[in-house]
Write a protein that holds these residues in place. Structure first.
Motif: not given
Length: 201
Positions: A96-109, A135-141
């Motif tokens: 979106y606009k000048d940003a990129v967001a990624t969330i990966n929900p890897e596993y849960s308890f 527990r999620a991995s997050v990437r923001l640009l």
């Protein structure tokens, strides 16, 4: 003589099967489960900053669980249960606009309780509720530059299902869960339909 022998055999069978039925859904158990997961994310506040995902994705999940059943009344079953679920191909990315967001929900308890009713000696219908942590991995640009890391997203979960004894030790279950892992302006909802097998000790 044959009739008396048949009656004696029938009485003996009914007499030995009754204690087994009375012991069903009592004590500890472990199991494995797998099924469908849908993650619906909106604006998610993470440790790295705000991720505006506004998307949903269907995926496969699988994991293990363990618990303990007690029978406070004839047909009432109460359980404490804990489990872990791993997600497969459930990464969500949004530009979106000048940003990129990624969330990966890897596993849960999850940690919760069940309350059920035995509609038959071998069939349990139940509701459940408790706590869930993803527990999620997050990437923001964005204008601040690229950032990546891990985050814990937690909330509550509710659901229900049916469990059927296949043998005295083995049971099968079908279950639906809804989880709300948002809060503080975040949106992270999860729908799950899971099938599982449990071994009772």
């Amino acid at each position: 003589m044959k009739i008396k022998l048949a009656l004696f055999t029938l009485l003996l069978a009914s007499g030995t099967s009754q204690p087994l039925a009375a012991q069903s859904f009592e004590g500890p158990y472990v199991g494995a489960q797998a099924g469908w997961t849908q993650n619906k994310l909106g604006r998610v506040e993470t440790d790295l900053g705000t991720a505006r995902v506004n998307s949903s994705k269907d995926a496969v999940a699988a994991g293990i669980f363990a618990g303990y059943n007690i029978r406070p009344a004839d047909r009432i079953v109460l359980s404490g249960e804990a489990g872990v679920l791993f997600g497969f191909d459930d990464r969500l990315t949004r530009s979106y606009k000048d940003a990129v967001a990624t969330i990966n929900p890897e596993y849960s308890f999850d940690l919760g309780v069940r309350a059920g009713y035995l509609v038959t000696d071998r069939t349990l219908v139940y509701v459940r509720g408790g706590y869930e942590n993803v527990r999620a991995s997050v990437r923001l640009l964005d204008l601040e530059g690229p950032r990546r890391g891990k985050d814990n997203l937690d909330g509550w979960t509710v659901g229900g299902g049916v469990e059927r004894l296949l043998t005295q030790r083995l049971s099968a279950r079908l279950e639906y869960r809804y989880s709300d892992l948002g809060g503080s302006g975040s949106k992270f909802e999860r729908h799950q339909a899971l099938a599982g097998l449990a071994w009772h000790f």
